[in-house]
Write a protein that holds these residues in place. Structure first.
Motif, PDB file in Angstrom:
ATOM      1  N   GLY A   1       0.802  -1.214   0.000  1.00 35.65           N
ATOM      2  CA  GLY A   1       0.000   0.000   0.000  1.00 35.65           C
ATOM      3  C   GLY A   1       0.833   1.261   0.000  1.00 35.65           C
ATOM      4  O   GLY A   1       2.046   1.237   0.193  1.00 35.65           O
TER       5      GLY A   1
ATOM      6  N   ARG B   1      -2.859  -5.306   0.333  1.00 37.78           N
ATOM      7  CA  ARG B   1      -2.737  -4.992  -1.089  1.00 37.78           C
ATOM      8  C   ARG B   1      -2.913  -6.243  -1.945  1.00 37.78           C
ATOM      9  O   ARG B   1      -3.518  -6.192  -3.029  1.00 37.78           O
ATOM     10  CB  ARG B   1      -1.380  -4.333  -1.353  1.00 37.78           C
TER      11      ARG B   1
ATOM     12  N   GLU C   1      -6.532  -6.974  -2.219  1.00 41.06           N
ATOM     13  CA  GLU C   1      -7.135  -5.974  -3.105  1.00 41.06           C
ATOM     14  C   GLU C   1      -6.920  -6.342  -4.574  1.00 41.06           C
ATOM     15  O   GLU C   1      -7.851  -6.255  -5.394  1.00 41.06           O
ATOM     16  CB  GLU C   1      -6.522  -4.599  -2.812  1.00 41.06           C
TER      17      GLU C   1
ATOM     18  N   GLU D   1      -9.191  -9.305  -5.463  1.00 43.06           N
ATOM     19  CA  GLU D   1     -10.598  -8.909  -5.595  1.00 43.06           C
ATOM     20  C   GLU D   1     -10.842  -8.137  -6.885  1.00 43.06           C
ATOM     21  O   GLU D   1     -11.929  -8.203  -7.459  1.00 43.06           O
ATOM     22  CB  GLU D   1     -11.017  -8.075  -4.386  1.00 43.06           C
ATOM     23  N   ASN D   2      -9.829  -7.400  -7.350  1.00 41.01           N
ATOM     24  CA  ASN D   2      -9.952  -6.649  -8.601  1.00 41.01           C
ATOM     25  C   ASN D   2      -9.614  -7.497  -9.828  1.00 41.01           C
ATOM     26  O   ASN D   2      -9.551  -6.970 -10.951  1.00 41.01           O
ATOM     27  CB  ASN D   2      -9.025  -5.424  -8.572  1.00 41.01           C
TER      28      ASN D   2
ATOM     29  N   ASP E   1      -7.631 -11.305   6.562  1.00 40.62           N
ATOM     30  CA  ASP E   1      -7.093 -11.174   5.198  1.00 40.62           C
ATOM     31  C   ASP E   1      -6.320 -12.425   4.794  1.00 40.62           C
ATOM     32  O   ASP E   1      -6.460 -12.929   3.678  1.00 40.62           O
ATOM     33  CB  ASP E   1      -6.171  -9.958   5.107  1.00 40.62           C
TER      34      ASP E   1
END
Length: 339
Positions: A17, A41, A44, A47-48, A75
């Motif tokens: 991050g 991160r 993230e 998920e994207n 996480d």
């Protein structure tokens, strides 16, 4: 990682991050062998749909105890199932707490525990000192100590972000070049501060425990605890930054009265006795805690037993003659004894 792999045909990438996730995703999508990432991160990116972990067959969880203490357990529990079922998971941790055991039980198959060294052995090679000082004089003493001893490379640990900022500002005003790192400082600024510290462009790096995790500096002669950490594990992590690769190392703790008890616990855990001193011009005015006096009491007294030793005889005291009982004629005629 790039340093260790510079002679190998291995490509690596990073994901953390504080910087652009898009640039990181572009490099990862080109294809890499090793990815070094922070849990937030990495999740993230998953998920994207910027990264697919199905082909990952080796996963290393470094500083596992710290990550779980920082609240990354959920996480990590979301990341683990996304990697290949045929995998090897390795967790490196300074301590084996309940969270580590829970994670191992959930995701590891017949794990093996390998212990490299104990906390005690990791601090034996480091010279440790305690400087007693009043709390309100700590900052002045820190600056005076670094300047008067002409220390050129010092890592200072403190417990709060506010103290990092205050110490850094004060040292710079006193002519001691310093930079600070903590959670509120963006990653590029933290990396820049660490790079300057390693290159000897600044004399002092001030850090919190979390921000300093993962710092590896081979030649670091001095570590100073401005505040005492709350656990023995954190203490060993801090002072373990010095004395690496066979180099000499000195760890100094600035200790005020309210930290005496915690330091006693640390010394007890590590089975060590750290010498302490004071500095001229910084006389102690804080009231030291009272210590209970140990009174040796006989075991027989504790158990309420009587002393078997004969007591010394005392001179007989004069006694008053007993009064004769008044008898009546009826009493005189009574006969006592066998019939």
């Amino acid at each position: 990682m790039s340093h260790y792999a510079r002679y190998l045909d291995i490509s690596q990438g990073v994901a953390y991050g504080g910087v652009s996730a898009k640039e990181q995703a572009i490099k990862i999508q080109k294809g890499i062998d090793i990815l070094i990432a922070t849990p937030g991160r990495l999740l993230e990116l998953c998920e994207n749909k910027s990264i697919d972990l199905k082909s990952v067959n080796t996963l290393v969880l470094d500083e596992a105890d710290t990550m779980l203490d920082m609240g990354f357990l959920q996480d990590i529990e979301k990341i683990f199932p996304q990697i290949s079922p045929k995998r090897q998971i390795m967790m490196f941790s300074a301590t084996l707490n309940q969270n580590i055991k829970k994670l191992a039980k959930e995701f590891l198959n017949e794990p093996v525990v390998i212990e490299v060294s104990s906390q005690r052995s990791s601090v034996d090679i480091i010279e440790q000192q305690i400087i007693k000082v009043d709390e309100e004089k700590k900052l002045a003493l820190l600056s005076f100590f670094i300047g008067s001893k002409n220390l050129q490379k010092v890592l200072v640990f403190t417990n709060t972000k506010a103290n990092v900022d205050l110490i850094t500002q004060t040292l710079n005003l006193d002519g001691l070049t310093a930079l600070g790192i903590h959670g509120d400082i963006k990653q590029p600024a933290r990396a820049r501060a660490l790079r300057k510290f390693k290159a000897n462009e600044i004399r002092v790096l001030v850090a919190t425990d979390i921000a300093a995790r993962g710092i590896d500096i081979e030649e670091l002669p001095h570590v100073i605890n401005y505040d005492l950490p709350q656990s023995t594990s954190d203490y060993t992590h801090r002072i373990g930054r010095t004395g690496r690769a066979g180099n000499a190392g000195v760890a100094i703790s600035l200790l005020c009265v309210k930290e005496y008890k915690q330091m006693e616990e640390i010394q007890k855990d590590l089975i060590i006795n750290i010498p302490f001193t004071t500095m001229e011009g910084f006389d102690l005015t804080e009231r030291e805690p009272r210590t209970k006096k140990v009174v040796n009491t006989k075991l027989s007294v504790k158990k309420g037993l009587k002393d078997k030793k004969p007591r010394p005889r005392t001179a007989p005291t004069a006694t008053k003659p007993k009064k004769s009982k008044k008898t009546t004629k009826r009493d005189a005629n009574r006969k006592f004894g066998k019939r």
